[in-house]
Design a protein around this motif. Sequence first.
Motif, short mmCIF file in Angstrom:
data_model
loop_
_atom_site.label_atom_id
_atom_site.label_comp_id
_atom_site.label_asym_id
_atom_site.label_seq_id
_atom_site.Cartn_x
_atom_site.Cartn_y
_atom_site.Cartn_z
N ASP A 59 129.44 1.94 126.00
CA ASP A 59 130.68 2.32 125.34
C ASP A 59 131.62 3.13 126.24
O ASP A 59 132.43 3.90 125.77
CB ASP A 59 130.41 3.08 124.04
CG ASP A 59 129.39 4.20 124.22
OD1 ASP A 59 129.32 4.78 125.34
OD2 ASP A 59 128.66 4.50 123.26
N VAL B 80 134.58 0.89 121.70
CA VAL B 80 133.55 0.40 120.78
C VAL B 80 133.58 -1.13 120.80
O VAL B 80 134.64 -1.73 120.57
CB VAL B 80 133.77 0.92 119.35
CG1 VAL B 80 132.80 0.24 118.38
CG2 VAL B 80 133.58 2.44 119.29
N LEU C 169 139.68 0.98 120.90
CA LEU C 169 139.69 2.29 121.54
C LEU C 169 140.99 2.98 121.19
O LEU C 169 141.85 2.41 120.51
CB LEU C 169 139.51 2.18 123.05
CG LEU C 169 140.53 1.32 123.80
CD1 LEU C 169 141.49 2.20 124.59
CD2 LEU C 169 139.81 0.35 124.75
N GLN D 142 135.34 4.53 115.42
CA GLN D 142 134.84 5.09 116.66
C GLN D 142 133.95 6.31 116.39
O GLN D 142 132.90 6.46 117.02
CB GLN D 142 136.01 5.50 117.56
CG GLN D 142 136.73 4.31 118.20
CD GLN D 142 137.74 4.78 119.23
OE1 GLN D 142 138.87 5.10 118.91
NE2 GLN D 142 137.31 4.84 120.48
#
Length: 220
Positions: A22, A44, A53, A128
């Motif tokens: 990640d 992610v 993101l 996230q």
Amino acid sequence: MLINPWDRGSDDEWRDWLSTRDFGVLAANGPDGAAPILVPTQFVYQGGDEVVLHLARPNPVWAAIEANPRLTLAVTDDYAFVPGPWRAPADTPPEDGVPTTYYASVHLVCTAEPVDDPAAKAALLDRQTAHFQPDVPHRPIVPGQPPFGRMLSAIRGLRLHIEEVRPKFKYDDKKTTDFQAAVAEELLLRDRPADPGARAQLLRRRAARLAEPGDCPVEH
């Protein structure tokens, strides 16, 4: 990135590998012919053909994305330097061996879609947060409401739609499986911080070769 035929990862392979990573480097073409902009970033990936993101609104990458939304997310891990003596053929002095570096690297060529709608950004951030701190309670992000809702204006979300994948798993697959087993043992004995990850990938690739019907790898 050069990808030799024996280094290329399969679709299932890169997806499985990426699902447990990640952090990577986002590379966007600089506007007006400027040098590329590189942004280290968390992200992610949960399967499929999308990565999400977020970045700070002042980040210079946004100007590059506006000029050209096509960019690359590069993720590299499980690397280890392999000394020359470990790779020397049996009939040559150890000091004549050629060193190399093992690594896995997956490059995702994507089209970027900025996310500015407050509710959509909140949902992206919740996704996230759930990924990065699954065992830590966190308050849902609600636009305009404390403690986080008023901070949404300071960031922009980003969806990356994957269009092309360049997966490389460089673990001496052009060598014999016995050779790979010997290097794996050396990595186990040396045990530097990055060695376990490289060894795990080396052994995984070796096991996949041994499972192939009729596979008789030879040294060349």
